[in-house]
Design an enzyme around this catalytic site. Structure first.
Site, mmCIF file in Angstrom:
data_model
loop_
_atom_site.group_PDB
_atom_site.id
_atom_site.type_symbol
_atom_site.label_atom_id
_atom_site.label_comp_id
_atom_site.label_asym_id
_atom_site.label_seq_id
_atom_site.Cartn_x
_atom_site.Cartn_y
_atom_site.Cartn_z
ATOM 1 N N CYS A 99 0.784 -1.222 -0.029
ATOM 2 C CA CYS A 99 -0.271 0.076 0.052
ATOM 3 C C CYS A 99 0.809 1.050 0.032
ATOM 4 O O CYS A 99 0.497 2.407 -0.512
ATOM 5 C CB CYS A 99 -0.937 -0.064 1.035
ATOM 6 N N HIS A 105 -2.994 7.567 1.203
ATOM 7 C CA HIS A 105 -3.739 5.997 0.715
ATOM 8 C C HIS A 105 -5.093 5.922 1.376
ATOM 9 O O HIS A 105 -5.257 6.169 2.661
ATOM 10 C CB HIS A 105 -2.763 5.095 1.447
ATOM 11 N N ASN A 111 -9.822 -0.218 -1.224
ATOM 12 C CA ASN A 111 -8.308 -0.188 -1.217
ATOM 13 C C ASN A 111 -7.838 -0.921 -2.397
ATOM 14 O O ASN A 111 -7.945 -2.325 -2.338
ATOM 15 C CB ASN A 111 -7.919 -0.823 0.270
#
Length: 329
Positions: free
Chosen positions: A119, A256, A286
């Protein structure tokens, strides 16, 4: 002794993104796993996500995002000197997915390689590319975050299968002499760090040298949440302090997009109002390394993001690896 090179500034000149056609809502997931729209929204803020088609590889998603970014930058794929791809879901164990993308773009001169930051991968890739450009080792770089995370999901695990989606985002950056840039634009700073003692709280349970399998995504959600809030807050505070800035000086906070609760908690600690935060988690879920460049692309498309805007990025991923970036767009 050779003279040290004059450092250049990396300027983002193009943004691009791609989301697969298949949209999966919370209601769709509730048909196959014990969950509900209310449960997912309350805990994560996610309402829908995109799933890649069975015949779409990560490189296919990445190429579509790259072509949009190249068009936005008004340069050709052949002009690229560097192609960096961040992904946790490569097309193959090897070669690097970046080389596959390079071939699909028709470029045969660039250096192409992958980075693994999950990520936090896009910021890691951008950091590497920025260093190449600052040292004069490349003029044009393409940095892509691309993921087919559904290939790693255990669709029977409601704690994780509701959190992730597929997609790709890309930026083109150009090296310029500082006296060629107006209003101090460009990548001002990227600071990354990691702490491997926490590698076990977010990982894939497969690997070529362990069990020969791709594996499935596994996560200790409470621990990830705790570390995300504390480490991202600290990283952002240190970045702002290094430039004697406050939240008031930042035009857009583009973190993020993992979980709205993490974003809200960090924003509260940093005193960022929610109307200065670019949010896509509700629509994309995500997308790991793709989330920041996708959010950047969305903000550029809808007109919020304008030349000269000061952006703060931050991300944390498995490893753990995390960091922040300060960019004058």
């Amino acid at each position: 002794m050779s003279k040290a090179p004059d450092l250049k500034r990396s300027l983002i000149i193009g943004c691009g993104g791609y989301l697969p056609e298949k949209v999966v809502t919370n209601h769709d997931l509730a048909k196959t796993v014990e969950t509900s729209d209310e449960w997912i929204v309350e805990r994560t803020g996610i309402r829908k996500r995109h799933f890649a088609a069975k015949d779409q590889a990560t490189s296919d998603l990445a190429v579509k995002a790259a072509l949009v970014a190249l068009q936005d930058a008004k340069i050709r794929a052949e002009d690229l000197d560097l192609i960096i791809v961040s992904t946790a879901t490569p097309d193959r164990t090897f070669p690097a997915t970046a080389t596959i993308i390079q071939a699909k773009l028709g470029n045969s001169k660039a250096l192409a390689f992958d980075v693994a930051g999950v990520c936090a991968g896009f910021l890691l890739g951008l950091n590497v590319a920025d260093n190449y450009l600052k040292l004069g080792q490349a003029k044009y770089a393409l940095v892509i975050g691309a993921e087919s995370l559904t290939s790693l999901l255990d669709m029977d695990d409601r704690r994780t299968c509701v959190l992730f989606g597929d997609g790709a985002g890309a930026v083109v950056i150009e090296a310029k002499n500082k006296d060629e840039i107006d209003n101090d634009r460009g990548i001002l700073s990227i600071k990354m760090q990691s702490d491997g003692q926490f590698h076990h709280i977010l990982y894939s349970d497969g690997g070529p040298s362990t069990n020969g399998k791709v594996g499935k995504l596994r996560m200790d959600g409470q621990e990830v949440y705790r570390h995300a809030v504390t480490k991202l807050t600290d990283s952002a505070k240190r970045m702002l302090a290094s430039y004697t800035l406050t939240a008031d000086d930042i035009d857009w906070f583009i973190p993020h997009q993992a979980n709205i609760r993490i974003i809200e908690s960090v924003a509260q600690k940093l005193k960022f109002p929610m109307d200065k935060i670019v949010l896509t988690v509700q629509d994309h879920a995500n997308t790991s390394a793709a989330s920041i460049p996708l959010a950047l692309w969305v903000a550029r498309l809808d007109g919020r993001l304008k030349p000269g805007d000061l952006i703060l990025h931050e991300a944390i991923g498995g490893g753990l690896i995390w960091g922040s970036a300060l960019i004058r767009f």
